[in-house]
Design a protein around this motif. Structure first.
Motif, mmCIF file in Angstrom:
data_model
loop_
_atom_site.group_PDB
_atom_site.id
_atom_site.type_symbol
_atom_site.label_atom_id
_atom_site.label_comp_id
_atom_site.label_asym_id
_atom_site.label_seq_id
_atom_site.Cartn_x
_atom_site.Cartn_y
_atom_site.Cartn_z
ATOM 1 N N PHE A 56 0.983 -1.573 -0.059
ATOM 2 C CA PHE A 56 0.201 0.111 0.308
ATOM 3 C C PHE A 56 0.819 1.087 -0.246
ATOM 4 N N ALA A 57 2.015 1.353 0.608
ATOM 5 C CA ALA A 57 3.153 2.122 0.105
ATOM 6 C C ALA A 57 4.517 1.910 -0.256
ATOM 7 N N PHE A 58 4.743 2.793 -1.361
ATOM 8 C CA PHE A 58 6.056 2.027 -2.472
ATOM 9 C C PHE A 58 7.167 1.645 -1.142
ATOM 10 N N SER A 59 7.724 1.245 -1.236
ATOM 11 C CA SER A 59 9.218 0.787 -1.242
ATOM 12 C C SER A 59 10.022 0.696 -2.097
ATOM 13 N N LYS A 60 11.527 0.996 -1.767
ATOM 14 C CA LYS A 60 12.706 0.142 -2.548
ATOM 15 C C LYS A 60 13.737 -1.068 -2.582
ATOM 16 N N PHE A 61 13.272 -1.247 -0.595
ATOM 17 C CA PHE A 61 14.482 -2.231 0.018
ATOM 18 C C PHE A 61 13.093 -3.335 0.280
ATOM 19 N N LYS A 62 13.728 -4.379 0.154
ATOM 20 C CA LYS A 62 13.496 -4.929 1.604
ATOM 21 C C LYS A 62 13.370 -5.003 2.505
ATOM 22 N N PRO A 63 12.533 -5.851 3.145
ATOM 23 C CA PRO A 63 12.089 -5.327 4.788
ATOM 24 C C PRO A 63 12.803 -6.133 6.085
ATOM 25 N N SER A 64 12.960 -5.338 7.136
ATOM 26 C CA SER A 64 14.241 -5.870 7.975
ATOM 27 C C SER A 64 13.883 -6.603 8.410
ATOM 28 N N LEU A 65 15.801 -7.567 9.078
ATOM 29 C CA LEU A 65 15.809 -8.542 9.197
ATOM 30 C C LEU A 65 14.224 -8.644 10.898
ATOM 31 N N PHE A 66 13.934 -7.287 11.439
ATOM 32 C CA PHE A 66 13.448 -7.306 12.071
ATOM 33 C C PHE A 66 12.172 -7.443 12.235
ATOM 34 N N THR A 67 11.378 -7.236 11.463
ATOM 35 C CA THR A 67 10.280 -7.162 9.921
ATOM 36 C C THR A 67 9.520 -8.519 10.351
ATOM 37 N N ILE A 68 10.350 -8.993 9.443
ATOM 38 C CA ILE A 68 10.299 -10.411 8.671
ATOM 39 C C ILE A 68 10.819 -11.736 10.311
#
Length: 859
Positions: A56-68
């Motif tokens: 729903f929001a643009f992101s150029k990077f993969k998610p952080s280690l903490f998030t996953i």
């Protein structure tokens, strides 16, 4: 930690939704999902982060280690490594026997469903209120019925191709019953191909449940497929989304997929992209290959096969947004909203109470200004964007109509402002077009559309002129954009800037602009709406209020007048003039123009109101006019209302053409009388006085010789009057000579003619067809005539044409269908306007006694 796997991450995202009992995620669900995560793990993943995760929001990077890690723990795993290990263990147990066409369809459906939901949630208008587009049904039907493997849907940003594609896929899924596999991605999802380090084909197969070693026999098994098709659909395949080397690799892999599957009729590749990307990469994707279907180009300059909204689509969309909407915009204004992007802008500003009550001639300019404010002035690298755009404009050659820039000449500039340039490309403000050939390299930079181009040029000219709207700026625009389509829009942007900077007093200078009648008419409507709108705005109330406290200067005031400008919107412009503290003679002229509009619209109540206002002035107010406009208007009113011919008025005109006034020295005296002269001429036409018309025109040619010679419009209307007079007098040769002369002049000036001028032209064409007995041409002329009159709101010309046709007995007998059509439209017109059926039924001209009238003459 196990290496990040986009494929496994997609599976984890789906598990999170299942764990949270969310079937189809929306942006609003991200806040609740964040709360669920905290409740179960006591760890925080913000709402904003989840919006990026779910697209729903643009992101150029993969998610952080903490998030996953937190996402995996929320789903019951020890962490990301534990999740990956268990998923890969399950994959190892799977055998090829488990993978059949139905399984593939189900796996693809999960991905497609997620992509659909993400794209629908990004729709500028709520997706459930958007409309299906006929063009995409036609395009894809032609594609599927032909021997094609791939197709491309190409249009600039904001044309609605993504929404149209989502509707088509929705409908396809609803009718599918697992027969076809539909694998749908947006371009942002393809970033995962590079992150995975795999070939795209392997990545896709793994995503569908295969390992790299698996056989793909299920795809080729005819029995399992049961005539099903595999649709591989990518939305928004545009090079600005990727690094150059990534995009080139992506194109190469897509080309390989296309080449591999092109011999299999069950595989269908569907791409959407911007025209610049299509043009620049046709050689890579082999779009000229016989297996590619490129559709039908609707706009060669933009190279798009996606049309703008039709009027019916606009109406349907309006009703979806607000079922209670009643008043639809006029056709000419609707053309501004046929661009889906501008419609979306308007919706966002008025979504709480959507209607077209706020639409006027400056509405589109405000929408574009809002877009540029948000995307250019308030976005990242705003200063760099402005400097880049100004420099690009400086490389254009206005006098030679060159508005694109050779990239080689500004390459150093683009490197200097690389981030700003990339942003402008991504929002569609700029685009690159590669038209290289075997003998030379050629890449040009263009603006995304003419609105962006004209806005930027206007702002650059103002900047170079110290933001002053003055005579110097007017001369620059006249000289650099002479007979140029961009001239009027550029001036409009300059006028808007002048208002916002409190320079309304400079509007007097508009009299020095050089425009053809159509452009001048458009400028007047725009200026009227602009002054009216800002006068009601609290922000400009004081400065504009002071502006209206004085007389409107002669140069600006008389710039507003001309019979050619008459249409529905012209009325609002004249009412704006009345807000000035005008002297009585200017008020008389303004109310005369308003009464003229009422006559042409067959608005008896409006005419009575204007007559009432005019009768309130003292006789001194009419001394500036060679012919008393009140007498002229009253004669027309008496004839239209009661069928009475006022002989005293025609006696006044007789005196005028036998004793014409002396030439006036002041140009304003000419202009104050021009409208009255033409109005008097048309009063003779309405009341069927052809001989008097010829005498009157002859008198005008002597009285206003210099004015007529310098004005195409004046000459045009006098020729119309003369041709009409000869038509009623059965003077065929004279009438045809004038018609041919008018046709030649009109052909050269057709794009410069106002709606009323076009209506008069078709009137003459119909009369010529009657004279030459060209009955077959009348129906076509009549259709064009109706379209012009309906668009401008002018009804009197229709009444006069109906009168001529219905009284041509021989013609009506030869074509009963034409007689039926005209009779129906005539009755409908009289009923709508509240006029007597007896009006114009029979010629009432005593001068024609003894003459064989055309209306009753056999052919």
């Amino acid at each position: 930690m196990i290496t990040f796997s986009p494929i496994l991450f997609e599976i984890l995202k789906s598990e999170m939704l299942e764990h949270s009992d969310i079937k189809s995620i929306t942006p609003g669900d991200c806040k609740a999902l964040s709360a669920f995560i905290f409740k179960h793990t006591r760890l925080t993943v913000s709402e904003t982060t989840l919006k990026r995760v779910y697209g729903f929001a643009f992101s150029k990077f993969k998610p952080s280690l903490f998030t996953i890690e937190v996402m995996a723990k929320y789903c019951g795993y020890v962490g990301w490594d534990d999740f990956c290990a268990k998923r890969e263990s399950q994959a190892t147990k799977a055998t090829n026997a488990d993978v059949d066409w139905k399984t593939l369809s189900q796996n693809a459906a999960k991905i497609t469903s997620f992509t659909l939901q993400a794209l629908k949630n990004r729709s500028g208008i709520p997706f459930n209120q958007t409309v299906k587009r006929k063009f995409i049904d036609d395009h894809l039907e032609e594609f599927l019925n032909g021997d094609y493997t791939g197709t491309v849907i190409t249009a600039p940003s904001g044309y609605g191709k993504t929404v149209a594609l989502c509707h088509w896929i929705d409908e396809k899924i609803a009718l599918n019953d697992n027969k076809d596999i539909i694998l749908f991605f947006s371009s942002s999802a393809l970033m995962n191909v590079f992150l995975s380090g795999r070939d795209m084909n392997d990545w896709l197969l793994a995503l569908l449940g295969y390992s790299a070693e698996d056989d793909i026999a299920a795809l080729f098994d005819v029995n399992k497929r049961n005539r099903g098709k595999f649709y591989f659909i990518i939305d928004g395949l545009d090079e600005h989304m990727f690094k150059i080397e990534q995009f080139n690799l992506l194109l190469s892999q897509l080309t390989n997929i296309f080449s591999f599957y092109q011999s299999h009729d069950w595989f269908k590749l569907v791409l959407t992209m911007r025209p610049s990307n299509w043009i620049n990469n046709r050689h890579e994707m082999e779009f000229d290959h016989e297996k590619w279907f490129n559709g039908y180009i609707t706009n060669r300059s933009l190279m798009t096969n996606v049309p703008l909204f039709s009027i019916d689509e606009i109406k349907e969309l309006c009703c979806n947004i607000n079922p209670n909407i009643q008043n639809f915009i006029a056709l000419d204004t609707a053309r501004s909203f046929n661009h889906p992007l501008y419609f979306q802008f308007y919706y966002k500003q008025h979504k709480d109470d959507f209607s077209f009550n706020n639409v006027d001639h400056i509405c589109i300019h405000e929408l574009i200004s809002t877009f540029i404010l948000n995307k250019v002035y308030l976005g990242h690298y705003a200063t760099e964007k402005i400097l880049l755009l100004r420099t690009l404009v400086s490389h254009m050659d206005f006098t030679r109509d060159i508005y694109e820039i050779d990239k080689l000449k500004v390459n150093d500039l683009l490197k200097q402002y690389s981030h700003a340039y990339a942003e402008l490309l991504s929002i569609g403000f700029l685009r690159e077009i590669n038209t290289s050939s075997e003998i030379q390299f050629k890449t040009n930079i263009q603006f995304g559309n003419n609105n962006f181009l004209e806005y930027t040029i206007a702002k650059t000219l103002l900047f170079e002129n110290d933001l002053n709207f003055n005579l110097q700026l007017i001369h620059i625009i006249n000289d650099k954009f002479n007979n140029n389509e961009h001239k009027l829009p550029i001036l409009k942007w300059c006028v808007m800037s002048a208002v916002k900077n409190g320079q309304q007093e400079s509007f007097e200078l508009l009299a020095y602009t050089k425009f053809n009648p159509q452009e001048k008419s458009e400028l007047l409507m725009f200026l009227g709406d602009l002054l009216q709108k800002i006068s009601s705005s609290p922000h400009y109330a004081e400065s504009v209020g002071n502006y209206f406290k004085y007389d409107c200067g002669d140069d600006l005031f008389y710039y507003f007048f001309g019979l050619e400008f008459v249409n529905l919107d012209y009325k609002n412009t004249l009412k704006t003039l009345l807000r000035f503290e005008l002297p009585n003679n200017k008020k008389v002229l303004t109310y005369t123009a308003l009464a003229t509009i009422s006559i042409l619209q067959l608005d008896i109540a409006g005419l009575e109101d204007s007559l009432k206002k005019l009768r309130s002035f003292s006789p001194d107010a009419f001394q500036h006019f060679d012919i008393n406009p009140l007498h002229c208007l009253d004669a027309i009113y008496q004839y239209m209302k009661y069928g009475i011919v006022k002989t005293d008025f025609f006696a006044e005109l007789t005196q005028f053409y036998f004793n014409p006034p002396k030439h006036h020295n002041a140009l304003h005296n000419y202009k104050s009388n021009d409208l009255i002269y033409l109005l008097a001429g048309y009063s003779l036409l309405i009341c069927q006085k052809p001989v008097k018309i010829l005498r009157f025109v002859n008198a005008l040619q002597k009285t206003c010789k210099s004015c007529i010679e310098s004005s195409f419009t004046y000459r045009y209307f006098l020729k119309v009057l003369t041709a009409d007079a000869y038509f009623f007098m059965h003077a065929d040769n004279e009438m045809l000579l004038i018609c041919d002369s008018m046709a030649a002049a009109y052909k050269q000036q057709e794009n410069k003619a106002t709606p009323f001028m076009r209506a008069m032209y078709y009137c003459i064409k119909i009369k010529k067809a009657i004279v030459t007995n060209d009955i077959s041409a009348i129906d076509a002329y009549l259709s064009n005539f109706y379209n012009v009159c309906d668009g401008s709101g002018n009804k009197l010309p229709k009444l006069l044409v109906h009168f001529i046709l219905l009284n041509s007995d021989h013609l009506m007998n030869l074509d009963p269908q034409l007689q039926k059509r005209v009779s129906y439209n005539h009755t409908k017109l009289l009923r709508e306007c509240g006029l007597s059926p007896e009006i114009l039924v029979k010629p009432q001209n005593e001068e024609l006694v003894g003459l064989k009238l055309r209306l009753t003459a056999p052919y």
